[in-house]
Design a protein around this motif. Structure first.
Motif, PDB file in Angstrom:
ATOM      1  N   ARG A 160       0.831  -1.204   0.000  1.00  0.00           N
ATOM      2  CA  ARG A 160       0.000   0.000   0.000  1.00  0.00           C
ATOM      3  C   ARG A 160       0.867   1.255   0.000  1.00  0.00           C
ATOM      4  NH1 ARG A 160      -4.631  -1.712  -1.982  1.00  0.00           N
ATOM      5  NH2 ARG A 160      -5.377  -3.582  -0.911  1.00  0.00           N
ATOM      6  N   ILE A 161       1.795   1.300  -0.939  1.00  0.00           N
ATOM      7  CA  ILE A 161       2.747   2.403  -1.002  1.00  0.00           C
ATOM      8  C   ILE A 161       2.092   3.693  -1.465  1.00  0.00           C
ATOM      9  CG2 ILE A 161       3.481   2.113  -3.381  1.00  0.00           C
ATOM     10  CD1 ILE A 161       5.801   2.733  -0.386  1.00  0.00           C
ATOM     11  N   GLY A 162       0.920   3.579  -2.114  1.00  0.00           N
ATOM     12  CA  GLY A 162       0.233   4.769  -2.598  1.00  0.00           C
ATOM     13  C   GLY A 162       0.227   4.850  -4.112  1.00  0.00           C
ATOM     14  N   ASN A 163      -0.301   5.952  -4.627  1.00  0.00           N
ATOM     15  CA  ASN A 163      -0.456   6.109  -6.067  1.00  0.00           C
ATOM     16  C   ASN A 163       0.860   6.286  -6.813  1.00  0.00           C
ATOM     17  OD1 ASN A 163      -3.226   5.846  -5.989  1.00  0.00           O
ATOM     18  ND2 ASN A 163      -3.615   8.041  -5.844  1.00  0.00           N
ATOM     19  N   SER A 164       1.945   6.492  -6.097  1.00  0.00           N
ATOM     20  CA  SER A 164       3.250   6.622  -6.749  1.00  0.00           C
ATOM     21  C   SER A 164       3.937   5.274  -6.942  1.00  0.00           C
ATOM     22  CB  SER A 164       4.164   7.538  -5.927  1.00  0.00           C
ATOM     23  OG  SER A 164       4.394   6.986  -4.636  1.00  0.00           O
ATOM     24  N   GLY A 165       3.303   4.194  -6.486  1.00  0.00           N
ATOM     25  CA  GLY A 165       3.922   2.874  -6.549  1.00  0.00           C
ATOM     26  C   GLY A 165       4.241   2.420  -7.965  1.00  0.00           C
ATOM     27  N   LEU A 166       3.341   2.673  -8.907  1.00  0.00           N
ATOM     28  CA  LEU A 166       3.563   2.234 -10.276  1.00  0.00           C
ATOM     29  C   LEU A 166       4.692   3.019 -10.941  1.00  0.00           C
ATOM     30  CD1 LEU A 166      -0.124   1.755 -11.501  1.00  0.00           C
ATOM     31  CD2 LEU A 166       1.539  -0.006 -10.890  1.00  0.00           C
ATOM     32  N   VAL A 167       4.811   4.292 -10.595  1.00  0.00           N
ATOM     33  CA  VAL A 167       5.909   5.105 -11.135  1.00  0.00           C
ATOM     34  C   VAL A 167       7.246   4.577 -10.625  1.00  0.00           C
ATOM     35  CG1 VAL A 167       6.943   7.410 -11.140  1.00  0.00           C
ATOM     36  CG2 VAL A 167       4.468   7.146 -11.409  1.00  0.00           C
ATOM     37  N   ILE A 168       7.305   4.266  -9.337  1.00  0.00           N
ATOM     38  CA  ILE A 168       8.534   3.721  -8.753  1.00  0.00           C
ATOM     39  C   ILE A 168       8.863   2.367  -9.380  1.00  0.00           C
ATOM     40  CG2 ILE A 168       9.590   2.880  -6.621  1.00  0.00           C
ATOM     41  CD1 ILE A 168       7.902   4.938  -5.121  1.00  0.00           C
ATOM     42  N   ALA A 169       7.841   1.537  -9.590  1.00  0.00           N
ATOM     43  CA  ALA A 169       8.066   0.226 -10.197  1.00  0.00           C
ATOM     44  C   ALA A 169       8.614   0.356 -11.605  1.00  0.00           C
ATOM     45  CB  ALA A 169       6.759  -0.572 -10.205  1.00  0.00           C
ATOM     46  N   ASP A 170       8.079   1.298 -12.373  1.00  0.00           N
ATOM     47  CA  ASP A 170       8.582   1.501 -13.736  1.00  0.00           C
ATOM     48  C   ASP A 170      10.031   1.977 -13.715  1.00  0.00           C
ATOM     49  OD1 ASP A 170       7.802   2.007 -16.783  1.00  0.00           O
ATOM     50  OD2 ASP A 170       8.956   3.736 -16.091  1.00  0.00           O
ATOM     51  N   LEU A 171      10.346   2.911 -12.833  1.00  0.00           N
ATOM     52  CA  LEU A 171      11.719   3.416 -12.730  1.00  0.00           C
ATOM     53  C   LEU A 171      12.687   2.298 -12.362  1.00  0.00           C
ATOM     54  CD1 LEU A 171      13.901   5.589 -12.542  1.00  0.00           C
ATOM     55  CD2 LEU A 171      13.086   6.100 -10.220  1.00  0.00           C
ATOM     56  N   LEU A 172      12.336   1.492 -11.377  1.00  0.00           N
ATOM     57  CA  LEU A 172      13.214   0.395 -10.963  1.00  0.00           C
ATOM     58  C   LEU A 172      13.326  -0.669 -12.048  1.00  0.00           C
ATOM     59  CD1 LEU A 172      12.208   0.009  -7.201  1.00  0.00           C
ATOM     60  CD2 LEU A 172      14.186   1.200  -8.184  1.00  0.00           C
ATOM     61  N   GLY A 173      12.266  -0.863 -12.823  1.00  0.00           N
ATOM     62  CA  GLY A 173      12.331  -1.798 -13.935  1.00  0.00           C
ATOM     63  C   GLY A 173      13.327  -1.344 -14.994  1.00  0.00           C
ATOM     64  N   ARG A 174      13.358  -0.051 -15.267  1.00  0.00           N
ATOM     65  CA  ARG A 174      14.313   0.478 -16.236  1.00  0.00           C
ATOM     66  C   ARG A 174      15.742   0.383 -15.711  1.00  0.00           C
ATOM     67  NH1 ARG A 174      11.497   3.333 -20.207  1.00  0.00           N
ATOM     68  NH2 ARG A 174       9.280   3.504 -19.703  1.00  0.00           N
ATOM     69  N   ILE A 175      15.905   0.588 -14.427  1.00  0.00           N
ATOM     70  CA  ILE A 175      17.238   0.439 -13.840  1.00  0.00           C
ATOM     71  C   ILE A 175      17.685  -1.023 -13.899  1.00  0.00           C
ATOM     72  CG2 ILE A 175      18.539   0.615 -11.677  1.00  0.00           C
ATOM     73  CD1 ILE A 175      16.857   3.058 -10.991  1.00  0.00           C
ATOM     74  N   THR A 176      16.758  -1.947 -13.714  1.00  0.00           N
ATOM     75  CA  THR A 176      17.083  -3.370 -13.833  1.00  0.00           C
ATOM     76  C   THR A 176      17.539  -3.710 -15.244  1.00  0.00           C
ATOM     77  OG1 THR A 176      15.464  -3.948 -12.124  1.00  0.00           O
ATOM     78  CG2 THR A 176      16.172  -5.710 -13.606  1.00  0.00           C
ATOM     79  N   SER A 177      16.848  -3.186 -16.247  1.00  0.00           N
ATOM     80  CA  SER A 177      17.247  -3.406 -17.635  1.00  0.00           C
ATOM     81  C   SER A 177      18.644  -2.839 -17.897  1.00  0.00           C
ATOM     82  CB  SER A 177      16.238  -2.759 -18.579  1.00  0.00           C
ATOM     83  OG  SER A 177      16.642  -2.883 -19.924  1.00  0.00           O
TER      84      SER A 177
END
Length: 255
Positions: A160-177
Motif C-alpha cells: 500500500r505504497i500509494g499512487n506513486s507505486g507504479l511510477v517507482i516500479a517503472d523506474l526500478l524496472g528500467r534500472i534493472t534493464s
C-alpha cells in the motif's frame, strides 16, 4: 536473419505479455488514479527520452571501430549534461511558478529524469549489442525490465505504497534493464584503444543526428504524448488511468 528476428520478437512479445497479464493484479492493488499518474509520467518520459544522447547513439551502428570509444564517451557525457540541465530547469521552474504543473506534479520531478537517464544509457549499450549482433541481450533486457516492473509493482501494491507505486516500479524496472545491459557490457571484449579519435571530431562527423534527426524525434514524441497529457489535464487522474489501461492492452498487438 530469421533466427535473429525471432530472438528479438521473443523478447518483445514476452515483455509486452507480462505487462498485460499483470494488469488484472495491479488494477486490484492500485486505484485508477495511480494508472493516470503513471500515464502522465510515461508521457513526460517519452518526450524527454530522445534528448540525453542527442541521437548520437544511433551513430553507434555505423561508426568505425576506432571511433566507437569516443562515441560512447560522447553519448555518456551528453546524458550527464542534458540530465543536469533538465533537472535544474524543472526545480527552478517549480520554485519560480508555485502554481504551475511542475510544482503540483503527482510524482517527484526527479523520477522521469532518472528514468530518462537509465533508459537512454541503456539504449546506448543496446546499440552496442546490436552492432555486435548480440540480439539475445536485447531480448533479455526487455524481459528483465517487464518482469521486475511486474514484481516490484505487485510488492508495492501489497505494501500500500500509494499512487506513486507504479511510477517507482517503472523506474526500478528500467534500472534493472540497464543493470542487465551493463553486466553484459563488462563481459564484452574490450574495445581497441588504437587510433582513437577525439570526441569533438566524432561529434562533428555525426552532427546530422542532433541537427536533423533530433528535431524529428521530438516532434514525433510530442505527437504520441499529447493525447494522454491533454486527457489528464482536461479531465482527471481517474479518466487518464482508464485511458492508460486501454492503451496498455492495445500496445501488445502494436508491438
Amino acid at each position: 536473419m530469421i533466427r535473429n528476428i525471432v530472438t528479438v520478437m521473443r523478447g518483445t512479445v514476452i515483455a509486452q505479455a507480462v505487462a498485460v497479464l499483470i494488469l488484472p493484479v495491479l488494477t486490484r492493488l492500485f486505484d485508477p488514479a495511480a494508472f493516470g499518474h503513471l500515464q502522465l509520467y510515461l508521457s513526460v518520459l517519452t518526450m524527454l527520452i530522445v534528448l540525453p544522447s542527442l541521437r548520437y547513439d544511433i551513430a553507434i551502428l555505423r561508426a568505425e571501430d576506432n571511433e566507437l570509444p569516443s562515441l560512447l564517451r560522447l553519448c555518456l557525457r551528453a546524458n550527464v549534461i542534458v540530465a543536469a540541465l533538465i533537472l535544474a530547469i524543472a526545480y527552478v521552474g517549480a520554485a519560480l511558478f508555485p502554481e504551475s504543473w511542475l510544482s503540483q506534479s503527482p510524482f517527484p520531478l526527479w523520477t522521469p529524469i532518472a528514468a530518462m537517464v537509465a533508459t537512454s544509457v541503456g539504449q546506448v549499450l543496446l546499440y552496442v549489442a546490436i552492432r555486435d549482433e548480440r540480439f539475445s541481450v536485447n531480448a533479455n533486457s526487455k524481459v528483465a525490465q517487464a518482469v521486475s516492473y511486474a514484481a516490484i509493482g505487485v510488492a508495492l501494491g501489497v505494501a500500500r505504497i500509494g499512487n506513486s507505486g507504479l511510477v517507482i516500479a517503472d523506474l526500478l524496472g528500467r534500472i534493472t534493464s540497464l543493470a542487465w545491459l551493463y553486466r553484459w557490457m563488462r563481459k564484452r571484449t574490450p574495445m581497441s584503444q588504437v587510433g582513437r579519435v577525439s570526441i569533438l571530431k566524432v561529434a562533428s562527423r555525426y552532427r546530422e543526428y542532433p541537427l536533423v534527426a533530433l528535431p524529428g524525434f521530438i516532434i514525433n514524441s510530442a505527437g504520441v504524448t499529447i493525447t494522454p497529457i491533454m486527457i489528464y489535464a482536461t479531465f482527471d487522474a481517474n479518466a487518464a488511468g482508464q485511458y492508460a489501461l486501454v492503451d496498455r492492452v492495445m500496445s501488445l498487438p502494436v508491438a
